[in-house]
Design a protein around this motif. Structure first.
Motif, PDB file in Angstrom:
ATOM      1  N   ARG A 127       0.235  -1.246  -0.135  1.00 55.51           N
ATOM      2  CA  ARG A 127      -0.479   0.100   0.082  1.00 55.51           C
ATOM      3  C   ARG A 127       0.818   1.289  -0.015  1.00 55.51           C
ATOM      4  O   ARG A 127       0.342   2.582  -0.468  1.00 55.51           O
ATOM      5  CB  ARG A 127      -0.861  -0.146   1.380  1.00 55.51           C
ATOM      6  N   PRO A 132       0.921   7.695  -4.312  1.00 55.14           N
ATOM      7  CA  PRO A 132       1.589   8.690  -5.207  1.00 55.14           C
ATOM      8  C   PRO A 132       2.591   9.304  -5.329  1.00 55.14           C
ATOM      9  O   PRO A 132       2.322   9.836  -4.025  1.00 55.14           O
ATOM     10  CB  PRO A 132       0.018   9.622  -5.745  1.00 55.14           C
TER      11      PRO A 132
ATOM     12  N   ALA B 111       9.396  -0.700   4.322  1.00 57.15           N
ATOM     13  CA  ALA B 111       7.613  -0.477   5.194  1.00 57.15           C
ATOM     14  C   ALA B 111       7.942  -0.432   7.133  1.00 57.15           C
ATOM     15  O   ALA B 111       7.262  -0.065   7.824  1.00 57.15           O
ATOM     16  CB  ALA B 111       6.851  -1.647   4.902  1.00 57.15           C
ATOM     17  N   ALA B 114       9.496   2.319   8.967  1.00 53.16           N
ATOM     18  CA  ALA B 114       8.519   3.214   8.681  1.00 53.16           C
ATOM     19  C   ALA B 114       7.382   2.983   9.896  1.00 53.16           C
ATOM     20  O   ALA B 114       7.010   3.640  10.719  1.00 53.16           O
ATOM     21  CB  ALA B 114       7.751   3.161   7.507  1.00 53.16           C
ATOM     22  N   TYR B 115       6.664   1.876   8.956  1.00 54.35           N
ATOM     23  CA  TYR B 115       5.767   1.385  10.788  1.00 54.35           C
ATOM     24  C   TYR B 115       6.208   1.350  12.453  1.00 54.35           C
ATOM     25  O   TYR B 115       5.223   0.855  12.872  1.00 54.35           O
ATOM     26  CB  TYR B 115       5.156   0.151  10.375  1.00 54.35           C
ATOM     27  N   PHE B 167      11.059  11.086   2.834  1.00 55.98           N
ATOM     28  CA  PHE B 167      10.122  10.098   3.135  1.00 55.98           C
ATOM     29  C   PHE B 167       8.954  10.873   3.369  1.00 55.98           C
ATOM     30  O   PHE B 167       8.123  10.140   2.139  1.00 55.98           O
ATOM     31  CB  PHE B 167      10.265   9.367   4.250  1.00 55.98           C
ATOM     32  N   PHE B 171       5.991  10.434   0.054  1.00 51.44           N
ATOM     33  CA  PHE B 171       5.177   8.994  -0.341  1.00 51.44           C
ATOM     34  C   PHE B 171       3.960  10.555  -0.527  1.00 51.44           C
ATOM     35  O   PHE B 171       2.888   9.666   0.245  1.00 51.44           O
ATOM     36  CB  PHE B 171       5.400   8.224   0.550  1.00 51.44           C
ATOM     37  N   GLY B 172       3.696  11.791   0.392  1.00 53.39           N
ATOM     38  CA  GLY B 172       2.992  12.176   0.232  1.00 53.39           C
ATOM     39  C   GLY B 172       2.770  12.406   1.458  1.00 53.39           C
ATOM     40  O   GLY B 172       0.874  12.211   1.292  1.00 53.39           O
ATOM     41  N   LEU B 173       2.906  12.357   2.387  1.00 55.48           N
ATOM     42  CA  LEU B 173       2.204  12.021   4.035  1.00 55.48           C
ATOM     43  C   LEU B 173       2.314  12.919   4.310  1.00 55.48           C
ATOM     44  O   LEU B 173       3.610  13.513   4.707  1.00 55.48           O
ATOM     45  CB  LEU B 173       2.497  10.552   4.416  1.00 55.48           C
ATOM     46  N   LEU B 179       0.666   6.715   7.492  1.00 54.53           N
ATOM     47  CA  LEU B 179       1.245   5.801   6.768  1.00 54.53           C
ATOM     48  C   LEU B 179      -0.394   4.346   6.758  1.00 54.53           C
ATOM     49  O   LEU B 179      -1.324   4.528   7.528  1.00 54.53           O
ATOM     50  CB  LEU B 179       1.630   4.823   7.423  1.00 54.53           C
ATOM     51  N   PRO B 180      -0.439   3.767   4.976  1.00 52.28           N
ATOM     52  CA  PRO B 180      -2.204   3.581   4.933  1.00 52.28           C
ATOM     53  C   PRO B 180      -1.904   1.877   5.747  1.00 52.28           C
ATOM     54  O   PRO B 180      -1.113   1.446   6.288  1.00 52.28           O
ATOM     55  CB  PRO B 180      -1.535   3.124   3.604  1.00 52.28           C
ATOM     56  N   GLY B 181      -2.790   1.761   6.602  1.00 49.77           N
ATOM     57  CA  GLY B 181      -3.171   0.488   7.439  1.00 49.77           C
ATOM     58  C   GLY B 181      -2.597   0.740   8.838  1.00 49.77           C
ATOM     59  O   GLY B 181      -3.163  -0.270   9.147  1.00 49.77           O
ATOM     60  N   GLU B 184      -4.662  -0.216  11.030  1.00 51.68           N
ATOM     61  CA  GLU B 184      -4.819  -2.052  11.418  1.00 51.68           C
ATOM     62  C   GLU B 184      -3.789  -2.616  12.088  1.00 51.68           C
ATOM     63  O   GLU B 184      -3.782  -3.793  12.784  1.00 51.68           O
ATOM     64  CB  GLU B 184      -5.338  -2.195   9.738  1.00 51.68           C
ATOM     65  N   LEU B 185      -2.851  -2.010  11.430  1.00 50.06           N
ATOM     66  CA  LEU B 185      -1.715  -3.496  12.391  1.00 50.06           C
ATOM     67  C   LEU B 185      -1.593  -2.229  14.275  1.00 50.06           C
ATOM     68  O   LEU B 185      -1.601  -4.158  14.428  1.00 50.06           O
ATOM     69  CB  LEU B 185       0.344  -2.532  11.939  1.00 50.06           C
TER      70      LEU B 185
END
Lengths: 268, 246, 246
Positions: A127, A132, B111, B114-115, B167, B171-173, B179-181, B184-185
């Motif tokens: 993901r 983008p 990932a 990052a997480y 970073f 990733f446009g955060l 961070l996506p998800g 849930e994680l």
């Protein structure tokens, strides 16, 4: 294990959907956990309800096949195989009475957790990669207009600096002009004139200093008067006009007119 | 009554007086953000705009005006910048000189960093179940998205890794929490286990300040990965991981 | 009649169909121009936009939309690009004032020029007892406190130096006569010792009008210090003067 093949190409092909027998292609896997995850996926059940026992058996079968084909296996695959064999035996036998060791069920749960976690982070990675990305999907201004930094010099100097700089130089000139204060010197000529007068007066032995006192009104004149007087005295002695006597070193100097003595002698 | 009238009149006249100022503030913010090479923080914008301007309000209005355009105002890493609209990527991608694609191993490692940040190499390896090659970490450090944060205060004092503002920008955060998800994680407990119990909530942190269990990097750590490589030397087989694609 | 109706209906429906397309064309042009490293020509834009778009019309509309904004669409060398609005150009420049201290040599030279003006370089050197480097005089001219006055009417016609109104302003002097004399300097503790009766300060003059022994500077004296440097070439030892700070 001399694999130089990137993961995607080979692994996906080798593990095509519906392939009943798993190809022995360890190169395609990123370690035993990855292999286990792939085997678990083949159970086609939710990872939460996976059979760790079945998974262990599949893994061991895979390793067996690899060894039959005399493939060189990395040590960690074998370590995992040994551990799974142990786990399998524990799962098949009743748990021993409570000991220090975790139960077989706990171990199985921990393994299942690791597999789910790996899958979850892989999903997250996917993901993230799909977001983008700058320079791929979205773009910044192609020709930014940079802020121009204009440097301005500001010269710092105070009036104090200016005046002390000037004074510093004038001071140098002041210092180079040596002005000697005029010193009063009792010249030899003066001394002689004074002493010649003494010749007429000192019929008897007279202390030179007491005669010179009048010429040493100022204390700083004392050295020059004494020095010149002594010189002149010696000169007059040499000329036979004065007689000099000193009883010991640094004792008063006595002078007496020689003229009177010779005249005395003449009279005598 | 009269007082209320006066107040109303004053309110109106203030509105009138403010309008050109706000329009000008919008123009200035627009110009600054368009011209800048890098995203600008609210503070940076404020320092270069007329005094007394509510920069946040201006940014919100500007964002709205550009929302439907080919260029959008976005927030990355807490700073503001203009970016081409996401849906136009297909037209602009033509310009792109084949971007460097990270290998699967590198993307996965990124990932995890990052997480799970701050995270040690051993922890990355524990999650992936495989040794991490020096090349993968080198590649990630090279992208500028990953940095060495400090040293974990445990035996061996392993280096901790984290992500950079770059970073977030790439990733446009907006922040690391975007961070996506991530939720849930966290909910599944996948981010736990590395933090000593009771120390803090298991949430990734890319803060510049170190955590309680982190020490600063030594000043002589000019070649940190050499030390790392030494440490990892014996037991793992690096040949099994391929970062060929880079 | 019916035909005309039909034509009108068709025109309307075309308008309706075209509207979203045109909006999209504007967005695309906007994004392309924003992301481009260099200005884009109409042809370049056309080749990258959906077919059948009237690029000129799109550009005209886009230019209009941006005309009053902080960023304008402009044409440079026949190509199109976004640029910061001209009235906001000041945002793109920042003045950084850099304080700089005059070197000791420069300060001393300045003091002599102030007290002895109009004064030639040779006279400055005689008072200072050391050669004056070109750099020192350049620096002083750069400060705006010193100017070239004229040429002394003696063999060699050396340039005379004097101070400017800016000098008085900077040092807070009402007139040049406000510079304290030697006795005053002594009173203020700048000088020590007895000032001999012969030693005094000449009356300085920073008048615009030249003295009787001064000639005006030639009009072709664009680079006066080059000539000065040539003159000063041989006999003096420049090494002895340190103008490091400049």
């Amino acid at each position: 294990m001399a694999a130089q093949l990137p993961f995607e190409d080979v692994a996906l092909a080798e593990r095509a959907e519906g392939d009943p027998t798993l190809h022995v292609d360890v190169d395609g896997f990123e370690g035993p956990l990855d292999l286990l995850l792939e085997l678990a996926r083949r159970q086609k059940v939710d990872l939460h309800r996976i059979s760790i026992l079945a998974l262990a058996e599949q893994y061991l079968a895979f390793i067996e096949e690899a060894r039959r084909l005399r493939l060189e296996l990395a040590a960690d695959y074998l370590v995992m195989a040994a551990w799974l064999a142990y786990l399998k035996s524990r799962l098949l036998l009743p748990d021993p009475p409570k000991g220090d060791q975790p139960s077989a069920a706990d171990l199985a749960t921990a393994l299942a957790f690791r597999l789910r976690r790996l899958e979850a982070i892989r999903e997250a990675a996917k993901r993230l990669a799909e977001r983008p990305q700058l320079g791929r999907d979205v773009f910044a201004r192609g020709a930014p207009e940079p802020v121009e930094i204009r440097k301005q010099l500001r010269w710092e100097a105070t009036l104090y600096d200016l005046l002390s700089a000037y004074a510093r130089q004038r001071q140098k000139q002041l210092n180079t002009r040596i002005v000697m204060p005029k010193r009063h010197v009792w010249s030899l000529v003066e001394a002689r004139e004074a002493l010649e007068r003494l010749v007429g007066l000192a019929q008897d032995w007279t202390v030179l200093d007491s005669y010179l006192t009048r010429y040493m009104a100022e204390p700083e004149q004392r050295p020059t008067v004494l020095a010149s007087a002594l010189s002149a005295t010696l000169e007059l002695v040499k000329e036979g006009k004065l007689a000099v006597r000193q009883e010991r070193a640094f004792a008063p100097i006595w002078v007496k007119s020689e003229i009177s003595r010779t005249s005395d002698m003449a009279e005598a | 009554m009269e007082k209320r009238m006066a107040a109303a009149v004053q309110a109106i006249s203030m509105d009138v007086a403010e309008a050109p100022d706000r329009a000008e503030a919008l123009r200035i913010a627009e110009a600054l953000l368009f011209a800048a090479r890098e995203p600008l923080s609210v503070e940076e914008l404020r320092s270069r705009m007329p005094e007394g301007i509510a920069v946040e309000t201006v940014l919100a209005e500007l964002g709205e005006q550009y929302a439907s355009r080919g260029v959008n105002l976005v927030q990355v890493g807490g700073k503001w910048t203009f970016r081409t609209a996401e849906d136009l990527a297909y037209l602009l991608a033509r310009d792109v000189v084949e971007p460097r694609k990270l290998s699967r191993a590198a993307m996965e490692t990124l990932a995890i960093i990052a997480y799970h940040q701050p995270v040690t190499r051993a922890e990355i390896e524990e999650i992936r179940g495989v040794a991490t090659s020096k090349g993968t970490l080198d590649t990630l450090l090279e992208t500028g998205w990953v940095r060495l944060r400090g040293r974990r205060r445990v035996p061996g004092r392993p280096v901790t890794y984290g992500t950079t503002p770059l970073f977030l920008e790439h990733f446009g955060l907006e922040t690391i929490d975007a961070l996506p998800g991530l939720e849930e994680l966290k909910g599944a407990g996948f981010l736990e286990g590395r933090i000593p119990p009771g120390l803090s909530v298991p949430t990734p942190s890319d803060e510049a300040t170190l955590r309680e269990d982190e020490d600063p990097l030594e000043e002589d750590l000019f070649e940190p990965l050499i030390g790392e490589a030494d440490r990892a030397g014996a037991p793992v087989d690096y040949a099994q991981e391929q970062d060929g694609g880079e």
